[in-house]
Structure formats: C-alpha cells, structure tokens
Write a protein that holds these residues in place. Structure first.
Motif, PDB file in Angstrom:
ATOM      1  N   SER A  33       0.817  -1.211   0.000  1.00  0.00           N
ATOM      2  CA  SER A  33       0.000   0.000   0.000  1.00  0.00           C
ATOM      3  C   SER A  33       0.853   1.266   0.000  1.00  0.00           C
ATOM      4  CB  SER A  33      -0.925   0.008   1.224  1.00  0.00           C
ATOM      5  OG  SER A  33      -0.155   0.047   2.414  1.00  0.00           O
ATOM      6  N   ASP A  34       2.136   1.157   0.393  1.00  0.00           N
ATOM      7  CA  ASP A  34       3.019   2.315   0.404  1.00  0.00           C
ATOM      8  C   ASP A  34       3.799   2.479  -0.893  1.00  0.00           C
ATOM      9  OD1 ASP A  34       2.250   2.821   2.972  1.00  0.00           O
ATOM     10  OD2 ASP A  34       3.948   1.776   3.887  1.00  0.00           O
ATOM     11  N   ARG A  35       3.679   1.537  -1.794  1.00  0.00           N
ATOM     12  CA  ARG A  35       4.494   1.517  -2.993  1.00  0.00           C
ATOM     13  C   ARG A  35       3.877   2.364  -4.101  1.00  0.00           C
ATOM     14  NH1 ARG A  35       4.621  -1.210  -7.314  1.00  0.00           N
ATOM     15  NH2 ARG A  35       6.210  -2.434  -8.283  1.00  0.00           N
ATOM     16  N   GLU A  36       4.673   3.230  -4.704  1.00  0.00           N
ATOM     17  CA  GLU A  36       4.252   4.045  -5.837  1.00  0.00           C
ATOM     18  C   GLU A  36       4.644   3.335  -7.130  1.00  0.00           C
ATOM     19  OE1 GLU A  36       2.724   7.090  -5.905  1.00  0.00           O
ATOM     20  OE2 GLU A  36       2.520   7.064  -3.730  1.00  0.00           O
ATOM     21  N   PRO A  37       3.912   3.565  -8.227  1.00  0.00           N
ATOM     22  CA  PRO A  37       4.320   2.938  -9.493  1.00  0.00           C
ATOM     23  C   PRO A  37       5.629   3.538  -9.988  1.00  0.00           C
ATOM     24  CG  PRO A  37       2.398   4.341  -9.804  1.00  0.00           C
ATOM     25  CD  PRO A  37       2.673   4.298  -8.336  1.00  0.00           C
ATOM     26  N   SER A  38       6.421   2.690 -10.601  1.00  0.00           N
ATOM     27  CA  SER A  38       7.702   3.154 -11.126  1.00  0.00           C
ATOM     28  C   SER A  38       7.470   3.915 -12.434  1.00  0.00           C
ATOM     29  CB  SER A  38       8.627   1.964 -11.371  1.00  0.00           C
ATOM     30  OG  SER A  38       8.120   1.178 -12.438  1.00  0.00           O
ATOM     31  N   ALA A  39       8.507   4.560 -12.911  1.00  0.00           N
ATOM     32  CA  ALA A  39       8.415   5.296 -14.171  1.00  0.00           C
ATOM     33  C   ALA A  39       8.114   4.344 -15.323  1.00  0.00           C
ATOM     34  CB  ALA A  39       9.709   6.050 -14.422  1.00  0.00           C
ATOM     35  N   ALA A  40       8.691   3.154 -15.297  1.00  0.00           N
ATOM     36  CA  ALA A  40       8.433   2.170 -16.347  1.00  0.00           C
ATOM     37  C   ALA A  40       6.972   1.710 -16.327  1.00  0.00           C
ATOM     38  CB  ALA A  40       9.364   0.974 -16.183  1.00  0.00           C
ATOM     39  N   GLU A  41       6.419   1.521 -15.135  1.00  0.00           N
ATOM     40  CA  GLU A  41       5.016   1.119 -15.026  1.00  0.00           C
ATOM     41  C   GLU A  41       4.087   2.234 -15.518  1.00  0.00           C
ATOM     42  OE1 GLU A  41       5.235  -1.951 -11.241  1.00  0.00           O
ATOM     43  OE2 GLU A  41       5.119   0.206 -10.861  1.00  0.00           O
ATOM     44  N   LEU A  42       4.414   3.473 -15.192  1.00  0.00           N
ATOM     45  CA  LEU A  42       3.610   4.599 -15.669  1.00  0.00           C
ATOM     46  C   LEU A  42       3.687   4.733 -17.188  1.00  0.00           C
ATOM     47  CD1 LEU A  42       4.370   7.264 -12.920  1.00  0.00           C
ATOM     48  CD2 LEU A  42       2.237   6.002 -13.271  1.00  0.00           C
TER      49      LEU A  42
END
Length: 87
Positions: A16-25
C-alpha cells in the motif's frame, strides 16, 4: 506468558506504500488508448442492458468493438517496432 513477535525485520515493502515506477507509468500511458476503448465498449454494452438493443445501440457497440480492436492492433504493432522486429 511470552510475547511472540517477529524476530527479523520485514523483507518486503508494504504494497500500500508503494508508488508505481516510471516504467510502469510509461506502460500504462502506452496502453491508455486500449483502456479508453474498452471503457467505451463497456459503456455501450451497459446502456444496451436496460432495454432491447435497437439499431443505434447495435451500431454503437459494433463501433466500440472496432475501436478496441484498432487500439489493440496499434499497440501490438508499436510493441513489435519498439522491440526491433519491425525496424
């Protein structure tokens, strides 16, 4: 009574604390036309559920399906070109 607790520190991060990475975005951005076409198709199908589909509903669903297929084809072709197969 003894208290039972974790002996080791947590190895994995809390999801729940994890943000999407640039590659995922970037991947989401590349797939956005397919996602939007799918939403449009679902919208057309949901609207046709309330009643007997008329000719206009049938056309709207058919066009939305065509947009989904076109968006998927373009994404697949773009993926092949990026991978270097079509270059």
């Amino acid at each position: 009574m003894k208290h039972i607790g974790a002996v080791q520190a947590v190895v994995t991060a809390d999801l729940s604390d994890r943000e999407p990475s640039a590659a995922e975005l970037d991947a989401i951005e590349q797939e956005m036309p397919v996602i939007l076409a799918g939403v449009e198709l679902l919208d057309a199908q949901i609207n046709a559920l309330d009643r007997t589909p008329n000719e206009l509903d049938t056309r709207r669903i058919r066009r939305a399906r065509h947009r989904v297929l076109t968006a998927r084809r373009e994404l697949a072709n773009r993926s092949i070109t990026i991978a270097g197969v079509g270059a």
